[in-house]
Design a protein around this motif. Structure first.
Motif, short mmCIF file in Angstrom:
data_model
loop_
_atom_site.label_atom_id
_atom_site.label_comp_id
_atom_site.label_asym_id
_atom_site.label_seq_id
_atom_site.Cartn_x
_atom_site.Cartn_y
_atom_site.Cartn_z
N SER A 103 0.77 -1.06 0.02
CA SER A 103 0.04 0.06 0.05
C SER A 103 0.79 1.29 0.09
CB SER A 103 -0.88 0.09 1.18
OG SER A 103 -0.25 -0.03 2.34
N PHE A 104 2.22 1.03 -0.09
CA PHE A 104 2.91 1.99 -0.25
C PHE A 104 3.68 2.48 -1.32
CE2 PHE A 104 3.21 0.86 4.08
CZ PHE A 104 3.31 1.94 5.09
N GLY A 105 3.93 3.82 -1.96
CA GLY A 105 4.53 3.95 -3.28
C GLY A 105 5.96 3.58 -3.31
N PRO A 106 6.69 3.94 -4.32
CA PRO A 106 7.92 3.64 -4.47
C PRO A 106 8.92 4.66 -3.85
CG PRO A 106 7.02 4.42 -6.45
CD PRO A 106 5.87 4.53 -5.64
N VAL A 107 10.05 4.22 -3.18
CA VAL A 107 10.74 5.43 -2.52
C VAL A 107 11.85 5.86 -3.88
CG1 VAL A 107 12.69 5.69 -0.88
CG2 VAL A 107 10.74 4.27 -0.68
N LEU A 108 12.27 5.01 -4.85
CA LEU A 108 13.07 5.42 -5.76
C LEU A 108 12.34 6.40 -6.84
CD1 LEU A 108 15.38 2.60 -6.31
CD2 LEU A 108 15.87 4.47 -4.98
N GLY A 109 12.80 7.30 -7.38
CA GLY A 109 12.31 7.95 -8.34
C GLY A 109 12.64 8.24 -9.57
N PRO A 110 12.02 8.72 -10.59
CA PRO A 110 12.57 8.86 -12.13
C PRO A 110 13.96 9.33 -12.22
CG PRO A 110 10.85 10.58 -11.51
CD PRO A 110 10.89 9.47 -10.49
N MET A 111 14.28 10.14 -11.43
CA MET A 111 15.90 10.57 -11.60
C MET A 111 16.80 9.55 -11.26
SD MET A 111 15.39 13.43 -12.92
CE MET A 111 17.10 13.85 -13.09
N ASP A 112 16.26 9.03 -10.31
CA ASP A 112 17.26 7.73 -10.13
C ASP A 112 17.39 6.72 -11.15
OD1 ASP A 112 17.95 7.99 -7.16
OD2 ASP A 112 15.63 7.82 -6.75
N ASP A 113 16.16 6.46 -11.61
CA ASP A 113 16.22 5.53 -12.92
C ASP A 113 17.05 6.19 -14.12
OD1 ASP A 113 14.31 4.04 -11.82
OD2 ASP A 113 12.70 4.73 -12.58
N TYR A 114 17.05 7.52 -14.05
CA TYR A 114 17.75 7.96 -15.23
C TYR A 114 19.15 7.95 -15.13
CZ TYR A 114 19.94 11.65 -18.26
OH TYR A 114 20.32 12.28 -19.28
N TYR A 115 19.68 8.50 -14.02
CA TYR A 115 21.13 8.54 -13.64
C TYR A 115 21.68 6.90 -13.50
CZ TYR A 115 21.06 13.42 -12.93
OH TYR A 115 20.72 14.81 -13.44
N ILE A 116 20.76 5.85 -12.95
CA ILE A 116 21.05 4.73 -12.70
C ILE A 116 21.49 3.80 -14.29
CG2 ILE A 116 20.62 2.31 -12.08
CD1 ILE A 116 19.42 3.52 -9.54
N ARG A 123 25.64 8.54 -5.82
CA ARG A 123 25.04 8.30 -4.53
C ARG A 123 24.03 6.78 -4.38
NH1 ARG A 123 26.90 11.92 -1.49
NH2 ARG A 123 26.03 10.99 0.19
N LEU A 124 24.85 6.00 -5.17
CA LEU A 124 24.21 4.68 -5.33
C LEU A 124 23.75 4.22 -3.50
CD1 LEU A 124 25.00 2.65 -8.25
CD2 LEU A 124 22.87 4.00 -7.79
N PHE A 125 25.13 4.55 -2.96
CA PHE A 125 24.92 4.03 -1.37
C PHE A 125 23.80 4.50 -0.62
CE2 PHE A 125 28.54 6.97 -2.29
CZ PHE A 125 28.22 7.79 -1.65
N ASP A 126 23.26 5.77 -1.31
CA ASP A 126 22.28 6.29 -0.36
C ASP A 126 20.61 5.91 -1.10
OD1 ASP A 126 23.74 7.81 1.50
OD2 ASP A 126 23.60 9.56 -0.04
N VAL A 389 27.98 -2.48 -12.95
CA VAL A 389 29.01 -2.85 -12.25
C VAL A 389 30.15 -1.73 -12.15
CG1 VAL A 389 30.86 -4.44 -12.39
CG2 VAL A 389 28.76 -4.97 -13.26
N GLU A 390 30.35 -0.83 -13.01
CA GLU A 390 31.30 0.13 -12.86
C GLU A 390 30.75 1.11 -11.77
OE1 GLU A 390 33.77 3.10 -15.75
OE2 GLU A 390 31.39 3.31 -15.79
N SER A 391 29.46 1.33 -11.95
CA SER A 391 28.92 2.38 -10.80
C SER A 391 29.00 1.53 -9.35
CB SER A 391 27.29 2.56 -11.24
OG SER A 391 27.20 3.42 -12.59
N TYR A 392 28.74 0.52 -9.53
CA TYR A 392 28.69 -0.26 -7.91
C TYR A 392 30.27 -0.13 -7.34
CZ TYR A 392 29.23 -4.28 -4.71
OH TYR A 392 29.42 -5.05 -3.66
N LEU A 393 31.13 -0.40 -8.09
CA LEU A 393 32.40 -0.12 -7.56
C LEU A 393 32.89 1.25 -7.47
CD1 LEU A 393 34.34 -2.79 -9.96
CD2 LEU A 393 33.75 -3.08 -7.31
N LEU A 394 32.60 2.18 -8.24
CA LEU A 394 32.85 3.51 -8.19
C LEU A 394 32.20 4.10 -7.07
CD1 LEU A 394 34.02 6.53 -8.98
CD2 LEU A 394 32.03 6.48 -10.79
N ASN A 395 31.13 3.80 -6.72
CA ASN A 395 30.22 4.06 -5.66
C ASN A 395 30.69 3.83 -4.49
OD1 ASN A 395 27.31 5.90 -5.86
ND2 ASN A 395 27.89 4.76 -7.82
#
Length: 733
Positions: A103-116, A123-126, A389-395
């Motif tokens: 019954s809750f909405g998503p926490v992540l947003g469209p800007m997260d989707d875009y940058y991911i 700031r993936l770790f956040d 994978v690059e983002s995972y390690l860079l972050n």
């Protein structure tokens, strides 16, 4: 408020899919939905016999109809807007409350989707992992994980009896990220991910790749961390650090394996707080500038020393919780010590709870074993060409620098990243798109991680453990380099230790082992490493590498340390070698601290303290460590006597002369050219009685007299003690 009308009821096939755990899109079915203009609640609560719905403010929405004996309920309700829902569940054993995550909405947003999706999210770790938070009016934890090829991903743990049917996640189709907010859960919650692969196979439970805290081995689950921010007190240190040019600053590194530096009387590990109380003042008192820690990211196997990590974002639970590690770093900074972490982006272990085939496919690794399997370590190799994978390690690199105020990362096994044919025979590797053996994707990753760390965290630095002749490892990216700040000088270590291990009478025939390093000493910004790798696997300790009787072994070692501290390059010494540990390192027990009761061992410790003091005090010994203007040979070819001498210089500082005698024969009336006329004080004499030597020397100072026709304007007549190094400081009277 319940309305009876059977037209809105769910298809029994979908109900069966939920109950059996095969439904691939729980959020499209469970929770509150509009069906033919009506609002319908659907819930799966195993063990419940009745289920009544309420809003968070306590408004009763009505009982739901049981549709499946496994615990599926649904009902038509009157409710104005989408909002969180609470259920009161009951059976013969009692009643309990359940908050509906659907019954809750998503926490992540469209800007997260875009940058991911772009691979530029820094700031993936956040955003990924487990984060305790307030969301839509209630306290709970948000979970998010990347598993693009999975049919279903669920959060499981003791809170739901490890039942993957109960908390399946929402898939964000553009990115392959799965997420769910689970109310009430918070700090200390144990969890893993249950993943159903594309072929319908349920994989072994997976730990969270972004977990900030893990269970103590041998348990492998992730832990929801305390969201309370640590109260740092190192602002002054960080402010000063940001102004530093570490190439021109003293850098003397004490390399430490936390599990075996020192232990409690019962043999158990010290925790982060105890290490802060004991290790930090010890290293600070000895004059080191930095402590370098063998990898402290979570890892399952103690004898791997941390080099096979499964939890890159979690300080290992062996020594305490993340706040404890933050306390250790904060304590070090307040003592004037930096903290360097060994960081392992080159490979990862294949433990089933880790990253290996994370969603049932080769996700973090290459599918082709010629690219994705490391024969030396029986590990998997990251697919650096995949942006996620690059983002995972860079972050991860940015995470340690930001969240734990780490001063630098020493990147392990860089050579294995750079070359596709590293440790492989013909036919066992795949050439790059140009037909060469360079790992183009890994090169670009290293450039990016180095660029971002220096851009976002001024004053920090990156160090490469790189053993080949790859050009420009420590050159800036904009100049065509890899962008590291420093590189380990493996050639110096190998050549000089080979020389020192020889019987002294034979050293005259191998003089070049000690001089060759200066040919390339300024081709990179070098760290001179006497690391853990030199005192394990049958190599013996530094002391036992030295030839001769006991006295000569100690004298050789002291002379070698003097040579190293006088040589251009930053310094690194592994724990125990500062007091001449007799046995090679064993990660299963503490160092032999009782040796400090013996004068010869305590003498070596005193020498290292004084070498660090001289190195930090005298700009000539550190300010031009990485520049040829800071070094000049005075005597480089006295093979017969195994004597070496050179001058160290820096701008606006008096020069320093270093003289080494690597035979047990004292040299009286030995003439040494000097760069200046006048008095030269013995700042260090490794043969001093204070260090366990024979206490011979030049009574504290020599005077250099003017000469003509030589390559130096003066010369001094010295007494060179046996197996010794003299560091002479010019004293301008």
């Amino acid at each position: 408020m319940f309305v009876s009308n059977e037209n809105w009821q769910a298809d029994t096939r979908e109900i069966e899919a939920v109950v059996s755990g095969t439904h691939g899109d729980a959020f499209a079915f469970l929770g509150l939905h509009e069906v033919d203009g009506a609002r319908v609640l659907r819930a799966f609560v195993p063990h419940a016999e009745t289920l009544t719905a309420f809003t968070l403010d306590g408004t009763r929405l009505g009982p739901l109809i049981p549709r499946h004996p496994g615990g599926f309920f649904e009902g038509k309700v009157e409710i104005e807007n989408r909002q969180p829902v609470r259920y009161r569940a009951a059976n013969a054993g009692g009643e309990w409350d359940v908050y509906d995550p659907y019954s809750f909405g998503p926490v992540l947003g469209p800007m997260d989707d875009y940058y991911i999706g772009e691979g530029s999210h820094l700031r993936l770790f956040d955003r990924l992992g487990a984060h305790e938070m307030e969301f839509e009016g209630i306290h709970g934890t948000h979970f998010a994980v990347w598993a693009p090829n999975a049919r279903r991903v669920s959060v499981v743990g003791p809170f739901n009896d490890w039942d993957g049917r109960r908390h399946p996640m929402r898939k964000r189709r553009d990115t392959g990220i799965w997420e769910v907010f689970i109310p009430i859960l918070g700090t200390g919650t144990i969890y893993k991910y249950e993943i159903v692969g594309a072929d319908g196979t349920t994989l072994p439970l997976k730990a969270d790749p972004f977990a900030r805290q893990s269970e103590l081995r041998p348990r492998t689950a992730s832990v929801v961390p305390d969201p309370t921010e640590f109260t740092w007190t190192d602002a002054a240190y960080l402010e000063e650090r940001a102004r530093r040019d570490w190439r021109r600053s003293p850098m003397s590194i004490y390399e430490v394996h936390l599990g075996s530096w020192r232990r409690r009387p019962d043999g158990t590990f010290l925790d982060y707080g105890q290490l802060a109380d004991q290790l930090v003042p010890y290293a600070a008192d000895m004059g080191y500038t930095h402590i370098e820690l063998l990898p402290i990211s979570e890892h399952p196997y103690d004898p791997s020393w941390g080099y096979q990590p499964t939890g890159l974002y979690a300080p290992t639970a062996r020594f305490g919780d993340p706040a404890g590690f933050a306390w250790f770093v904060d304590t070090a900074h307040n003592a004037g010590l930096g903290v360097i972490l060994d960081w392992v982006p080159a490979h990862f272990p294949t433990d089933e709870h880790g990253l290996s085939h994370f969603d049932g496919t080769a996700l973090y690794e290459h599918a082709d074993p010629r690219q994705g399997y490391h024969p030396d370590w029986n590990t998997a190799i990251y697919n650096f060409g995949r942006r996620e994978v690059e983002s995972y390690l860079l972050n991860n690199a940015l995470f340690w620098l930001e969240k734990f105020h780490i001063d630098g990362l020493r990147v392990d096994a860089v050579a294995s990243m750079l070359y596709l044919d590293y440790s492989r025979q013909h036919g066992q590797w795949v050439p790059n798109k140009f037909g060469g053996n360079e790992n183009v994707e890994a090169v670009e990753f290293l450039k990016r991680v180095n660029s971002e760390t220096y851009r976002q965290h001024p004053g920090t630095f990156m160090i490469a453990e790189e053993s080949t002749a790859w050009p420009g490892v420590s050159a800036p990216v904009h100049n065509g380099g890899l962008g590291f700040g420093f590189k380990w000088n493996m050639g110096f270590m190998n050549d000089t230790l080979r020389y020192m291990s020889r019987e002294t009478i034979h050293r005259r025939y191998h003089h070049n082992d000690m001089t060759f390093g200066t040919i390339y000493a300024f081709s990179e910004n070098f760290v001179l490493p006497i690391s853990h790798d030199e005192v394990v696997h049958g190599k013996g300790s530094m002391l036992t590498k030295m030839p001769g009787d006991d006295w000569q072994q100690f004298a050789n070692l002291r002379a070698y340390y003097g040579f190293m501290w006088g040589h251009p390059g930053k310094k690194l010494l592994f724990m125990g070698q500062e007091f001449a540990q007799r046995e090679e390192w064993n990660e299963g027990k503490a160092l032999d601290w009782f040796l400090l009761d013996a004068g010869m061992h305590e003498g070596v410790r005193r020498l290292i303290t004084d070498l660090n003091g001289a190195y930090r005090e005298l700009p000539a010994l550190h300010a031009r460590d990485c520049e040829p203007e800071g070094f000049e040979w005075i005597i480089g070819n006295d093979h017969q006597n195994s004597v070496f001498a050179w001058v160290r210089r820096s701008e606006n500082a008096e020069p320093v002369v270093v003289v080494c005698n690597f035979t047990p024969v004292p040299r009286d009336d030995y003439v040494v050219p000097m760069p200046l006329v006048g008095k030269w004080v013995e700042r260090i004499n490794t043969d001093a009685g204070w260090y366990g030597g024979s206490n011979s020397g030049n009574q504290g100072a020599v005077v250099a007299s003017a000469v003509e026709g030589g390559h130096m304007p003066a010369e001094a007549t010295l007494y060179l003690p046996p197996l010794s190094t003299l560091i002479l400081k010019y004293e301008n009277e």
